[in-house]
Design a protein around this motif. Structure first.
Motif, short mmCIF file in Angstrom:
data_model
loop_
_atom_site.label_atom_id
_atom_site.label_comp_id
_atom_site.label_asym_id
_atom_site.label_seq_id
_atom_site.Cartn_x
_atom_site.Cartn_y
_atom_site.Cartn_z
N TRP A 148 0.82 -1.23 0.00
CA TRP A 148 0.00 0.00 0.00
C TRP A 148 0.84 1.27 0.00
O TRP A 148 0.33 2.35 -0.28
CB TRP A 148 -0.98 0.01 1.17
CG TRP A 148 -0.34 0.11 2.52
CD1 TRP A 148 0.10 -0.91 3.31
CD2 TRP A 148 -0.07 1.31 3.24
NE1 TRP A 148 0.64 -0.43 4.47
CE2 TRP A 148 0.54 0.94 4.46
CE3 TRP A 148 -0.29 2.65 2.99
CZ2 TRP A 148 0.94 1.86 5.41
CZ3 TRP A 148 0.12 3.57 3.94
CH2 TRP A 148 0.72 3.17 5.14
N ILE A 149 2.16 1.15 0.26
CA ILE A 149 3.02 2.34 0.22
C ILE A 149 3.74 2.50 -1.11
O ILE A 149 4.48 3.44 -1.30
CB ILE A 149 4.04 2.35 1.38
CG1 ILE A 149 5.01 1.19 1.27
CG2 ILE A 149 3.35 2.39 2.72
CD1 ILE A 149 6.20 1.29 2.20
N SER A 150 3.53 1.57 -2.05
CA SER A 150 4.18 1.65 -3.35
C SER A 150 3.60 2.83 -4.15
O SER A 150 2.46 3.26 -3.91
CB SER A 150 3.98 0.36 -4.13
OG SER A 150 2.62 0.20 -4.47
N PRO A 151 4.35 3.34 -5.10
CA PRO A 151 3.85 4.48 -5.89
C PRO A 151 2.53 4.19 -6.60
O PRO A 151 1.64 5.04 -6.61
CB PRO A 151 4.98 4.74 -6.89
CG PRO A 151 6.21 4.23 -6.22
CD PRO A 151 5.75 3.04 -5.41
N ILE A 152 2.38 2.99 -7.18
CA ILE A 152 1.14 2.70 -7.90
C ILE A 152 -0.04 2.62 -6.93
O ILE A 152 -1.12 3.13 -7.21
CB ILE A 152 1.25 1.43 -8.78
CG1 ILE A 152 -0.01 1.25 -9.64
CG2 ILE A 152 1.49 0.19 -7.94
CD1 ILE A 152 -0.26 2.33 -10.64
N ALA A 153 0.17 2.03 -5.77
CA ALA A 153 -0.92 1.94 -4.79
C ALA A 153 -1.29 3.33 -4.29
O ALA A 153 -2.48 3.65 -4.18
CB ALA A 153 -0.51 1.04 -3.63
N LYS A 166 -2.67 10.32 -11.59
CA LYS A 166 -1.28 10.62 -11.91
C LYS A 166 -0.37 9.70 -11.09
O LYS A 166 -0.45 9.67 -9.85
CB LYS A 166 -0.99 12.08 -11.58
CG LYS A 166 0.36 12.57 -12.00
CD LYS A 166 0.45 14.05 -11.69
CE LYS A 166 1.70 14.67 -12.21
NZ LYS A 166 1.74 16.10 -11.89
N LEU A 167 0.47 8.93 -11.77
CA LEU A 167 1.44 8.05 -11.14
C LEU A 167 2.81 8.69 -11.24
O LEU A 167 3.33 8.88 -12.34
CB LEU A 167 1.44 6.68 -11.83
CG LEU A 167 2.56 5.71 -11.47
CD1 LEU A 167 2.52 5.37 -9.98
CD2 LEU A 167 2.48 4.45 -12.31
N VAL A 168 3.39 9.04 -10.10
CA VAL A 168 4.71 9.67 -10.08
C VAL A 168 5.74 8.59 -9.75
O VAL A 168 5.67 7.93 -8.72
CB VAL A 168 4.76 10.81 -9.04
CG1 VAL A 168 6.14 11.44 -9.02
CG2 VAL A 168 3.70 11.84 -9.33
N THR A 169 6.68 8.42 -10.67
CA THR A 169 7.76 7.44 -10.50
C THR A 169 9.10 8.14 -10.69
O THR A 169 9.13 9.28 -11.17
CB THR A 169 7.64 6.30 -11.54
OG1 THR A 169 7.86 6.84 -12.84
CG2 THR A 169 6.28 5.61 -11.48
N PRO A 170 10.19 7.48 -10.37
CA PRO A 170 11.50 8.10 -10.62
C PRO A 170 11.71 8.44 -12.10
O PRO A 170 12.45 9.35 -12.43
CB PRO A 170 12.50 7.03 -10.16
CG PRO A 170 11.75 6.25 -9.13
CD PRO A 170 10.33 6.23 -9.61
N GLY A 171 11.02 7.73 -12.99
CA GLY A 171 11.14 7.99 -14.42
C GLY A 171 10.26 9.12 -14.91
O GLY A 171 10.25 9.42 -16.10
N GLY A 172 9.49 9.72 -14.03
CA GLY A 172 8.61 10.82 -14.41
C GLY A 172 7.16 10.54 -14.06
O GLY A 172 6.82 9.49 -13.52
#
Length: 191
Positions: A148-153, A166-172
């Motif tokens: 539940w702490i992952s970016p997608i969750a 909006k999904l924020v990841t290290p890649g943008g």
């Protein structure tokens, strides 16, 4: 310096998690877990305490009676395994003490994403993915489960079917659309 006063490694003291790395719980957050995940951790703890640890203690005791301990492989490897078991027991005990058991089946029928939901979403490239949002100590990525702490969750939580988030990841930053949300069925009442 006497060998009795040296540590085998600096990592031995705090590496209570699987593979030596415990999943961090965000400061001030609860350790959410499903009833099934809690039961698995509790069963593992009981198995370690009631079955595996006594067997290893017995093997180490037997090996200790065989003479020179510095060259006794059974003794040395048994002691190492005993430290691993004790470390895992401490980890499981701590995690179970702070666990917040949350039953996702209470949300069955809802189209909003909460803890325990299985969510089908599509990314900007048109690729469909399905993930189940679970606790830190129970999620297994090989089974399409995410913590539940992952970016997608974090991006999906509280969204509804049809929402674009909006999904924020290290890649943008990327956008994903929630296609469907489902929850496990509530446990059937026993008669």
């Amino acid at each position: 310096m006497s060998k009795a006063f040296t540590k085998e490694s600096d990592a031995d003291e705090d590496d209570d998690g699987v593979g030596g790395v415990a999943a961090p719980i965000p400061a001030g957050a609860k350790n959410y877990i499903t009833p099934q995940g809690y039961a698995r951790l509790r069963d593992e703890l009981l198995q370690l305490m009631d079955e595996e640890r006594p067997k290893v203690v017995e093997a180490v005791h037997w090996a200790a009676k065989n003479g020179d301990r510095s060259e006794n492989g059974d003794y040395l490897y048994g002691k190492k395994r005993l430290r691993e078991i004790d470390r895992r027991i401490r980890f499981l005990t701590k995690r179970l003490e702070i666990a917040e058991v949350t039953d996702p089946s209470v949300h069955q029928g809802s189209d909003k994403v909460f803890f325990g939901a299985t969510v089908c979403y599509v990314d900007e490239g048109g690729e469909e993915r399905t993930v189940t949002i679970l606790g830190i100590d129970e999620a297994q990525s090989a089974q399409s489960q995410v913590s539940w702490i992952s970016p997608i969750a974090r991006a999906l939580l509280k969204a509804r079917e049809g929402d674009v988030v909006k999904l924020v990841t290290p890649g943008g930053a990327h956008e994903v659309e929630v296609l469907s949300v489902r929850y496990p069925a509530p446990p059937s009442p026993t008669s």
